[in-house]
Write a protein that holds these residues in place. Sequence first.
Motif, PDB file in Angstrom:
ATOM      1  N   THR A   1       5.700 -28.257 -32.020  1.00 15.31           N
ATOM      2  CA  THR A   1       6.952 -27.914 -32.702  1.00 15.31           C
ATOM      3  C   THR A   1       6.745 -27.234 -34.053  1.00 15.31           C
ATOM      4  O   THR A   1       7.708 -26.791 -34.666  1.00 15.31           O
ATOM      5  CB  THR A   1       7.794 -29.182 -32.943  1.00 15.31           C
ATOM      6  N   HIS A   2       5.508 -27.176 -34.520  1.00 14.06           N
ATOM      7  CA  HIS A   2       5.196 -26.653 -35.853  1.00 14.06           C
ATOM      8  C   HIS A   2       5.996 -27.378 -36.923  1.00 14.06           C
ATOM      9  O   HIS A   2       6.537 -26.765 -37.853  1.00 14.06           O
ATOM     10  CB  HIS A   2       5.439 -25.147 -35.927  1.00 14.06           C
ATOM     11  N   CYS A   3       6.061 -28.689 -36.780  1.00 15.02           N
ATOM     12  CA  CYS A   3       6.760 -29.543 -37.736  1.00 15.02           C
ATOM     13  C   CYS A   3       5.927 -30.789 -38.021  1.00 15.02           C
ATOM     14  O   CYS A   3       5.100 -31.196 -37.202  1.00 15.02           O
ATOM     15  CB  CYS A   3       8.125 -29.981 -37.196  1.00 15.02           C
ATOM     16  N   PHE A   4       6.191 -31.395 -39.181  1.00 13.22           N
ATOM     17  CA  PHE A   4       5.694 -32.735 -39.455  1.00 13.22           C
ATOM     18  C   PHE A   4       6.717 -33.717 -38.909  1.00 13.22           C
ATOM     19  O   PHE A   4       7.922 -33.532 -39.117  1.00 13.22           O
ATOM     20  CB  PHE A   4       5.529 -32.970 -40.962  1.00 13.22           C
ATOM     21  N   GLN A   5       6.259 -34.753 -38.255  1.00 11.47           N
ATOM     22  CA  GLN A   5       7.174 -35.778 -37.765  1.00 11.47           C
ATOM     23  C   GLN A   5       7.088 -36.992 -38.687  1.00 11.47           C
ATOM     24  O   GLN A   5       6.099 -37.722 -38.701  1.00 11.47           O
ATOM     25  CB  GLN A   5       6.831 -36.168 -36.335  1.00 11.47           C
ATOM     26  N   LEU A   6       8.134 -37.180 -39.477  1.00 10.61           N
ATOM     27  CA  LEU A   6       8.261 -38.344 -40.341  1.00 10.61           C
ATOM     28  C   LEU A   6       9.118 -39.376 -39.622  1.00 10.61           C
ATOM     29  O   LEU A   6       9.750 -39.059 -38.599  1.00 10.61           O
ATOM     30  CB  LEU A   6       8.867 -37.929 -41.678  1.00 10.61           C
TER      31      LEU A   6
ATOM     32  N   VAL B   1      10.379 -32.146 -40.295  1.00 15.02           N
ATOM     33  CA  VAL B   1      10.426 -31.294 -41.480  1.00 15.02           C
ATOM     34  C   VAL B   1       9.246 -30.320 -41.364  1.00 15.02           C
ATOM     35  O   VAL B   1       8.301 -30.575 -40.620  1.00 15.02           O
ATOM     36  CB  VAL B   1      10.314 -32.107 -42.791  1.00 15.02           C
ATOM     37  N   THR B   2       9.287 -29.225 -42.115  1.00 16.47           N
ATOM     38  CA  THR B   2       8.172 -28.284 -42.021  1.00 16.47           C
ATOM     39  C   THR B   2       8.114 -27.379 -43.248  1.00 16.47           C
ATOM     40  O   THR B   2       9.021 -27.358 -44.088  1.00 16.47           O
ATOM     41  CB  THR B   2       8.277 -27.424 -40.746  1.00 16.47           C
ATOM     42  N   ILE B   3       7.026 -26.619 -43.336  1.00 13.11           N
ATOM     43  CA  ILE B   3       6.856 -25.595 -44.368  1.00 13.11           C
ATOM     44  C   ILE B   3       7.455 -24.303 -43.820  1.00 13.11           C
ATOM     45  O   ILE B   3       7.104 -23.864 -42.732  1.00 13.11           O
ATOM     46  CB  ILE B   3       5.376 -25.388 -44.699  1.00 13.11           C
ATOM     47  N   THR B   4       8.362 -23.702 -44.556  1.00  5.59           N
ATOM     48  CA  THR B   4       9.084 -22.525 -44.086  1.00  5.59           C
ATOM     49  C   THR B   4       8.741 -21.295 -44.916  1.00  5.59           C
ATOM     50  O   THR B   4       8.047 -21.370 -45.938  1.00  5.59           O
ATOM     51  CB  THR B   4      10.601 -22.766 -44.162  1.00  5.59           C
ATOM     52  N   LEU B   5       9.253 -20.149 -44.484  1.00 10.79           N
ATOM     53  CA  LEU B   5       9.078 -18.918 -45.243  1.00 10.79           C
ATOM     54  C   LEU B   5       9.675 -19.045 -46.641  1.00 10.79           C
ATOM     55  O   LEU B   5       9.161 -18.466 -47.604  1.00 10.79           O
ATOM     56  CB  LEU B   5       9.715 -17.742 -44.500  1.00 10.79           C
ATOM     57  N   GLN B   6      10.743 -19.797 -46.764  1.00 12.35           N
ATOM     58  CA  GLN B   6      11.323 -20.027 -48.083  1.00 12.35           C
ATOM     59  C   GLN B   6      10.324 -20.727 -49.001  1.00 12.35           C
ATOM     60  O   GLN B   6      10.156 -20.349 -50.168  1.00 12.35           O
ATOM     61  CB  GLN B   6      12.594 -20.876 -47.978  1.00 12.35           C
ATOM     62  N   ASP B   7       9.632 -21.734 -48.487  1.00 14.12           N
ATOM     63  CA  ASP B   7       8.653 -22.455 -49.292  1.00 14.12           C
ATOM     64  C   ASP B   7       7.517 -21.546 -49.733  1.00 14.12           C
ATOM     65  O   ASP B   7       7.048 -21.623 -50.872  1.00 14.12           O
ATOM     66  CB  ASP B   7       8.095 -23.637 -48.495  1.00 14.12           C
ATOM     67  N   VAL B   8       7.059 -20.676 -48.835  1.00  9.35           N
ATOM     68  CA  VAL B   8       5.969 -19.764 -49.177  1.00  9.35           C
ATOM     69  C   VAL B   8       6.379 -18.850 -50.328  1.00  9.35           C
ATOM     70  O   VAL B   8       5.654 -18.686 -51.319  1.00  9.35           O
ATOM     71  CB  VAL B   8       5.547 -18.913 -47.966  1.00  9.35           C
TER      72      VAL B   8
ATOM     73  N   PRO C   1      12.918 -22.483 -37.821  1.00 11.57           N
ATOM     74  CA  PRO C   1      13.819 -23.118 -38.796  1.00 11.57           C
ATOM     75  C   PRO C   1      14.963 -23.886 -38.165  1.00 11.57           C
ATOM     76  O   PRO C   1      15.594 -24.715 -38.825  1.00 11.57           O
ATOM     77  CB  PRO C   1      14.338 -21.928 -39.612  1.00 11.57           C
ATOM     78  N   ASP C   2      15.276 -23.620 -36.880  1.00 13.83           N
ATOM     79  CA  ASP C   2      16.372 -24.341 -36.234  1.00 13.83           C
ATOM     80  C   ASP C   2      16.076 -25.827 -36.087  1.00 13.83           C
ATOM     81  O   ASP C   2      16.991 -26.618 -35.838  1.00 13.83           O
ATOM     82  CB  ASP C   2      16.670 -23.733 -34.858  1.00 13.83           C
ATOM     83  N   ARG C   3      14.830 -26.252 -36.263  1.00 11.36           N
ATOM     84  CA  ARG C   3      14.465 -27.664 -36.167  1.00 11.36           C
ATOM     85  C   ARG C   3      14.632 -28.393 -37.499  1.00 11.36           C
ATOM     86  O   ARG C   3      14.598 -29.625 -37.542  1.00 11.36           O
ATOM     87  CB  ARG C   3      13.021 -27.807 -35.676  1.00 11.36           C
ATOM     88  N   VAL C   4      14.797 -27.623 -38.591  1.00 13.86           N
ATOM     89  CA  VAL C   4      14.863 -28.237 -39.933  1.00 13.86           C
ATOM     90  C   VAL C   4      15.997 -27.638 -40.744  1.00 13.86           C
ATOM     91  O   VAL C   4      15.832 -27.270 -41.901  1.00 13.86           O
ATOM     92  CB  VAL C   4      13.513 -28.066 -40.668  1.00 13.86           C
TER      93      VAL C   4
END
Length: 563
Positions: free
Chosen positions: A92-97, A102-109, A351-354
């Motif tokens: 999923t390219h996400c961290f599962q808490l 949640v994940t690192i996105t283009l916005q974060d970069v 991004p639809d996952r977060v």
Amino acid sequence: MAQLEPGPICHSVLTQQKPHRSTKVWKESHRMNEPLRCCRYDSAFWDSKLQSDDRIMTYIRLAGFYGVSRLGCIMLDWPLITAMVDRWRPETHCFQLPFGEVTITLQDVEMLLGLRVDGLPVTSSFPKRTSEECCDTCHDLLGVRPDKESISGASRLVITCLQNPTPLTKHSTDKDVQRMARLRIMQLLGGMLFPSTSNNMVRLCFLDLIADLEGASEYSWGSAVLAYLYRCMCKATMKSASVIGGALILLQLWVWEHIALFSPKMLSFPADLPDRPRGARWSGERCFDDVANHVLKAYRDQLDHMTCDQFEWRPYGDNLDEYPDFCKAGEVIWMTKSPLIMYEVVEWHLPDRVLRQFGKFKQPPPANFDTEPKLHKIDGRGKGCADWSLRHEKYVREWEKRQENVVRAVADDDEDRRWEGEYDKWFELIGRRIITNPVHRHARGFMPLASKLEHLTRVIHDISWMARDELEKNTDISEEHQGYIAINETCVEALKLIGEEKRLESRPDLPIRPSDDADVADDDGDAPPRARDRHRDPADGPQPRRGGRRKKIRVVEGAAAQN
């Protein structure tokens, strides 16, 4: 009493649980306390004398690397990075808490590093050169001539060759300044943004993209950095992994921004902060007196018991006017669902996952999406002259449609909160919520307690509903009836005392499987049998037989889950 179920219960999403490092941590958490070795080779870049040369910085700005060059030198916390990799999911390219994805996105970069994200994909053909020709190219563009032994496969250069360049003088020509600027950019690219696990090497193909310094600014270096970090984290989730590369400073800064449990207290900030990316604020004087620091067991324990309100969904706020332009230039594609490209590396941005990380949006259970794990088998070894823009042509075309592929989210108006319950039930089934096994005993050092507390909380929740069911069956006033009332009230008070009263809103129908060190998947990789269902309604059908395999649980996802 049953033991804690770490998840997933349904394997429709986490299809690669068996080889994932969290499986090994669950079985051997009392022994797996060594962090991953984190690769980074950028110490030479932060030389204060070169940092203060305005002539060099002018060309670094022209090439689009000014923001990241002003980030500052921040040491990596290997245990913190390892604890996050434990929770990264290649599917999923996400961290599962414990509460969701949640994940690192283009916005974060773009916000944290100041790298452009809306631009040309970082890919091209690499002309075939001999080692001698590579040495000539380095001399022409960088002002240094490495020996042939420093060139690997005519495609990579030992980064130490860039550490001691001839210093500029007041008589240096503009060509000399441009060479130094390219050399500094190559130090950034090979040492901090794209460090590999094989050795301290930098790709020579980057030279072709930065030969024209002004043209270099047209590329989406931010999306390439994120693609490579995704790839490195995916590889590091394998049980056998002991080392990790990629822009790990981005991962650490993302954690400090979003998870206050781990972020240091800032005692001072850089004086020229308004001219730097958001991540530069963490380069000031820091204090770790009241947070866990460099202890892997402590990080895992806190993540195991983390709640939704402890995650900072919007650390940058809604008003971006205070940030420099290079931190927000690509805002239009921050929510694009597109492939991220860096030569042979292709990884999907989802991004639809977060959605909650982008604003006050509803987050329904996301539809399953194939992140194409087969892409992980593609690497650049032995393909130094490959034209990746042609090999990955379909992904390049998809990236060109990045503005069309921006996800449209539904605003959360606080009136209809049903999506929260739907998402929680979905994630309860598919998520890997716990990392540390509560049955393990640690001989020394920090003693994790979060998974033990989670297990006790679920048991109390279960007992409370068992008492309620008995009260509904028998309404006669009797000592037995009064006993069930007392049991329920005791459980309710216990959950309120530890802030878990929200669990009382739903029945604990999800199984808590008895086990000790056994993981969710059995030896042949199938999902485990479900624990016996408690208090079943006869209308639900016959009881599942004990022992053997059960049918896999079907999880309704995406748009269908909202109907």
